[in-house]
Design a protein around this motif. Structure first.
Motif, PDB file in Angstrom:
ATOM      1  N   ARG A 171       0.848  -1.200   0.000  1.00  0.00           N
ATOM      2  CA  ARG A 171       0.000   0.000   0.000  1.00  0.00           C
ATOM      3  C   ARG A 171       0.885   1.252   0.000  1.00  0.00           C
ATOM      4  NH1 ARG A 171      -5.220   0.350   0.877  1.00  0.00           N
ATOM      5  NH2 ARG A 171      -5.335  -1.663   1.960  1.00  0.00           N
ATOM      6  N   ASP A 172       1.918   1.230   0.843  1.00  0.00           N
ATOM      7  CA  ASP A 172       2.844   2.368   0.873  1.00  0.00           C
ATOM      8  C   ASP A 172       3.521   2.553  -0.487  1.00  0.00           C
ATOM      9  OD1 ASP A 172       2.272   2.917   3.495  1.00  0.00           O
ATOM     10  OD2 ASP A 172       4.007   1.834   4.307  1.00  0.00           O
ATOM     11  N   TYR A 173       3.920   1.430  -1.088  1.00  0.00           N
ATOM     12  CA  TYR A 173       4.594   1.487  -2.392  1.00  0.00           C
ATOM     13  C   TYR A 173       3.665   2.084  -3.449  1.00  0.00           C
ATOM     14  CZ  TYR A 173       6.871  -0.415  -6.637  1.00  0.00           C
ATOM     15  OH  TYR A 173       7.460  -0.580  -7.861  1.00  0.00           O
ATOM     16  N   PHE A 174       2.404   1.659  -3.455  1.00  0.00           N
ATOM     17  CA  PHE A 174       1.462   2.194  -4.447  1.00  0.00           C
ATOM     18  C   PHE A 174       1.226   3.688  -4.231  1.00  0.00           C
ATOM     19  CE2 PHE A 174      -0.685  -2.255  -4.994  1.00  0.00           C
ATOM     20  CZ  PHE A 174       0.395  -2.675  -5.764  1.00  0.00           C
ATOM     21  N   ILE A 175       1.236   4.130  -2.975  1.00  0.00           N
ATOM     22  CA  ILE A 175       1.113   5.574  -2.699  1.00  0.00           C
ATOM     23  C   ILE A 175       2.349   6.303  -3.237  1.00  0.00           C
ATOM     24  CG2 ILE A 175       1.087   7.298  -0.836  1.00  0.00           C
ATOM     25  CD1 ILE A 175      -0.678   5.245   0.750  1.00  0.00           C
ATOM     26  N   GLN A 176       3.511   5.690  -3.032  1.00  0.00           N
ATOM     27  CA  GLN A 176       4.745   6.288  -3.564  1.00  0.00           C
ATOM     28  C   GLN A 176       4.654   6.434  -5.091  1.00  0.00           C
ATOM     29  OE1 GLN A 176       8.272   3.886  -2.934  1.00  0.00           O
ATOM     30  NE2 GLN A 176       9.648   5.651  -3.143  1.00  0.00           N
ATOM     31  N   LEU A 177       4.160   5.393  -5.767  1.00  0.00           N
ATOM     32  CA  LEU A 177       4.086   5.410  -7.232  1.00  0.00           C
ATOM     33  C   LEU A 177       3.050   6.400  -7.756  1.00  0.00           C
ATOM     34  CD1 LEU A 177       4.257   1.586  -8.113  1.00  0.00           C
ATOM     35  CD2 LEU A 177       6.035   3.303  -8.504  1.00  0.00           C
ATOM     36  N   GLY A 198      10.799  18.195 -15.322  1.00  0.00           N
ATOM     37  CA  GLY A 198       9.982  18.328 -16.539  1.00  0.00           C
ATOM     38  C   GLY A 198       9.607  17.000 -17.157  1.00  0.00           C
ATOM     39  N   ILE A 199       9.654  15.933 -16.370  1.00  0.00           N
ATOM     40  CA  ILE A 199       9.314  14.599 -16.880  1.00  0.00           C
ATOM     41  C   ILE A 199       7.950  14.196 -16.320  1.00  0.00           C
ATOM     42  CG2 ILE A 199       9.952  12.146 -16.822  1.00  0.00           C
ATOM     43  CD1 ILE A 199      12.906  13.042 -16.717  1.00  0.00           C
ATOM     44  N   GLN A 200       7.052  13.769 -17.198  1.00  0.00           N
ATOM     45  CA  GLN A 200       5.745  13.272 -16.742  1.00  0.00           C
ATOM     46  C   GLN A 200       5.881  11.823 -16.299  1.00  0.00           C
ATOM     47  OE1 GLN A 200       3.512  15.334 -20.272  1.00  0.00           O
ATOM     48  NE2 GLN A 200       1.990  14.536 -18.850  1.00  0.00           N
ATOM     49  N   HIS A 201       5.236  11.513 -15.192  1.00  0.00           N
ATOM     50  CA  HIS A 201       5.361  10.180 -14.586  1.00  0.00           C
ATOM     51  C   HIS A 201       4.026   9.454 -14.622  1.00  0.00           C
ATOM     52  CE1 HIS A 201       5.433   7.201 -11.318  1.00  0.00           C
ATOM     53  NE2 HIS A 201       6.740   7.178 -11.466  1.00  0.00           N
ATOM     54  N   PHE A 202       4.032   8.272 -15.234  1.00  0.00           N
ATOM     55  CA  PHE A 202       2.845   7.409 -15.243  1.00  0.00           C
ATOM     56  C   PHE A 202       3.238   6.078 -14.609  1.00  0.00           C
ATOM     57  CE2 PHE A 202       2.534  10.353 -18.769  1.00  0.00           C
ATOM     58  CZ  PHE A 202       1.241  10.858 -18.634  1.00  0.00           C
ATOM     59  N   THR A 203       2.248   5.288 -14.196  1.00  0.00           N
ATOM     60  CA  THR A 203       2.588   4.057 -13.489  1.00  0.00           C
ATOM     61  C   THR A 203       1.578   2.944 -13.781  1.00  0.00           C
ATOM     62  OG1 THR A 203       3.277   3.202 -11.323  1.00  0.00           O
ATOM     63  CG2 THR A 203       1.357   4.648 -11.346  1.00  0.00           C
ATOM     64  N   TRP A 204       1.897   1.757 -13.298  1.00  0.00           N
ATOM     65  CA  TRP A 204       1.086   0.552 -13.484  1.00  0.00           C
ATOM     66  C   TRP A 204       0.993  -0.155 -12.133  1.00  0.00           C
ATOM     67  CZ3 TRP A 204       0.078  -0.848 -18.798  1.00  0.00           C
ATOM     68  CH2 TRP A 204       0.784  -0.102 -19.738  1.00  0.00           C
ATOM     69  N   MET A 205      -0.127  -0.787 -11.877  1.00  0.00           N
ATOM     70  CA  MET A 205      -0.357  -1.448 -10.586  1.00  0.00           C
ATOM     71  C   MET A 205      -0.332  -2.967 -10.717  1.00  0.00           C
ATOM     72  SD  MET A 205      -1.043   0.845  -8.158  1.00  0.00           S
ATOM     73  CE  MET A 205       0.326   1.794  -8.818  1.00  0.00           C
ATOM     74  N   SER A 206       0.331  -3.621  -9.773  1.00  0.00           N
ATOM     75  CA  SER A 206       0.316  -5.104  -9.721  1.00  0.00           C
ATOM     76  C   SER A 206       1.163  -5.563  -8.547  1.00  0.00           C
ATOM     77  CB  SER A 206       0.930  -5.711 -10.983  1.00  0.00           C
ATOM     78  OG  SER A 206       2.349  -5.584 -10.971  1.00  0.00           O
ATOM     79  N   PHE A 256      -6.574   2.093  -6.481  1.00  0.00           N
ATOM     80  CA  PHE A 256      -5.473   2.858  -7.071  1.00  0.00           C
ATOM     81  C   PHE A 256      -5.667   3.070  -8.580  1.00  0.00           C
ATOM     82  CE2 PHE A 256      -3.528   1.529  -3.110  1.00  0.00           C
ATOM     83  CZ  PHE A 256      -2.838   2.666  -2.727  1.00  0.00           C
ATOM     84  N   LEU A 257      -6.493   2.245  -9.214  1.00  0.00           N
ATOM     85  CA  LEU A 257      -6.714   2.409 -10.661  1.00  0.00           C
ATOM     86  C   LEU A 257      -7.383   3.747 -10.971  1.00  0.00           C
ATOM     87  CD1 LEU A 257      -7.918  -1.179 -11.695  1.00  0.00           C
ATOM     88  CD2 LEU A 257      -5.626  -0.186 -11.924  1.00  0.00           C
ATOM     89  N   GLU A 258      -7.976   4.370  -9.958  1.00  0.00           N
ATOM     90  CA  GLU A 258      -8.625   5.669 -10.175  1.00  0.00           C
ATOM     91  C   GLU A 258      -7.631   6.828 -10.172  1.00  0.00           C
ATOM     92  OE1 GLU A 258     -11.382   5.833  -6.967  1.00  0.00           O
ATOM     93  OE2 GLU A 258     -12.480   4.045  -7.643  1.00  0.00           O
ATOM     94  N   LYS A 259      -6.408   6.585  -9.737  1.00  0.00           N
ATOM     95  CA  LYS A 259      -5.413   7.671  -9.660  1.00  0.00           C
ATOM     96  C   LYS A 259      -5.077   8.180 -11.067  1.00  0.00           C
ATOM     97  CE  LYS A 259      -4.479   7.411  -5.162  1.00  0.00           C
ATOM     98  NZ  LYS A 259      -4.513   8.529  -4.218  1.00  0.00           N
TER      99      LYS A 259
END
Lengths: 102, 269
Positions: free
Chosen positions: B46-52, B64-72, B94-97
């Motif tokens: 949960r902490d890791y997903f909040i970090q991401l 200036g870099i856009q950050h996107f992520t994936w959950m699993s 988290f999929l709603e983020k």
């Protein structure tokens, strides 16, 4: 696959660009094999399975057939169809299968 | 020239790496959920997903870099079904983020039945929430067998659009299998394992530029966050056109990722 001539550089240029780098890599492999011979084998009477796999792959390196990289990767792949329930804590890979299937 | 690194684990990297990537032209990255080098607890995830989803986008934005992520839960921890199911149960919220593009990286590590079961459950989640899928294929001797097993599992989900699935870490012995079945293929540029910039360029020459991308998969192990621009340089050295180089390092990742409505590039930022 496209035409067999799909590299945008001609053959002479490819050799000019990469020869020295790969000459050095060839010497790295030779010195690695020398280093193994100079090392105390301890209880290992036969070649380690990874060393056997590497030597097997070296034969593919010098044949006249194309797609050497693919064939070497296949020779270093696990061909066992068995799927265990769990890896029992094992995370990593060794780089060669325990038994080479030909 | 701008580029995207579509698979890099920036929580393991320093801000110096963000700076170097930005200076090399990186405008966006996507960060799949990864193994930390040790097995975590559910709460650790949960902490890791909040970090991401909250902290890392801010760190990237400073350069200036856009950050996107994936959950699993990454395949290296998916051999423990109890932990894996606990983590999977927390993914939907988290999929709603706003920076989450899909489910990944999922797949196999040691090709076990436990891992296969968790892979199926991840794919079912992606189908239920209509998410893009990013697949990890195993390392070294396990890659060929694992890639084929993964595609067998994907086949069971007939409703999946294969153009919305990227199978990553392909090499010369797996790339053709992946492309022939209609999936996207990712080439990971590592110094010792997976592809080098030279071999990735060879694969592009042999199999073309369609449905393929390049990534560094930079993490806490031997890896290079500048591997994508180094591959662009290798392609240039070998005589590839700027159009081909841009397609591989920017347009193709844009094309795949834009299938998520959350992926928008703000190139003025």
């Amino acid at each position: 696959m496209k035409s067999s001539y799909n590299c945008p550089s001609n053959r002479k240029r490819v050799i000019d660009l990469y020869f020295l780098e790969h000459r050095a890599k060839l010497l790295d492999i030779a010195s690695f094999l020398d280093r193994i011979q100079r090392a105390d084998p301890l209880e290992e009477k036969e070649d380690n399975f990874r060393l056997k796999a590497l030597k097997n792959a070296l034969h593919l390196l010098i044949d006249d057939e194309p797609n050497k990289t693919k064939r070497i990767l296949e020779s270093l792949s696990d061909q066992d169809s068995e799927v265990p329930q769990s890896a029992l804590g094992t995370k990593g890979a060794m780089g060669a299968p325990k038994e080479i299937k030909k | 020239m701008k580029y995207i690194d579509p698979h890099v684990h920036m929580v393991s990297r320093t801000t110096d790496d963000y700076q170097r990537m930005a200076m090399a032209g990186c405008v966006a990255i996507t960060e799949p959920a990864f193994w930390a080098g040790y097995d975590r607890s559910g709460e650790g995830f949960r902490d890791y997903f909040i970090q991401l989803t909250e902290n890392e986008p801010k760190r990237a934005a400073q350069y200036g870099i856009q950050h996107f992520t994936w959950m699993s839960i990454n395949p290296k921890e998916a051999d423990d079904p109890v932990l894996a199911r606990e983590v999977i149960s927390m993914i939907p919220s988290f999929l709603e983020k706003p920076n989450v593009l899909g489910i990944g990286e999922i797949g196999l590590n040691k090709n076990t039945k436990n891992e296969l079961q968790i892979l199926e459950e991840h794919i079912a989640l992606a189908v239920e929430y209509n998410q893009l899928i990013l697949i990890h294929t195993p390392h070294l001797e396990d890659k060929l067998k694992g890639t084929l097993l993964i595609m067998d599992v994907l086949k069971q989900f007939s409703q999946i659009d294969r153009g919305r699935v990227l199978i990553d870490h392909v090499e010369e012995h797996t790339v053709e299998h992946v492309l022939n079945q209609g999936y996207w293929a990712g080439m990971t540029l590592y110094p010792d394992t997976k592809c080098t910039p030279e071999r990735a360029t060879d694969i592009i020459e042999m199999f073309g530029e369609e449905r393929m991308w390049l990534n560094s998969a930079g993490d806490w192990g031997p890896s290079d966050p500048l591997a994508v621009p180094k591959t662009r340089l290798e392609m240039q050295k070998r005589g590839h056109t700027q159009k081909t180089i841009e397609k591989m390092s920017f347009e193709n990742p844009c094309r795949f990722l834009s299938q998520s409505k959350k992926f928008h590039l703000n190139l003025e930022s």
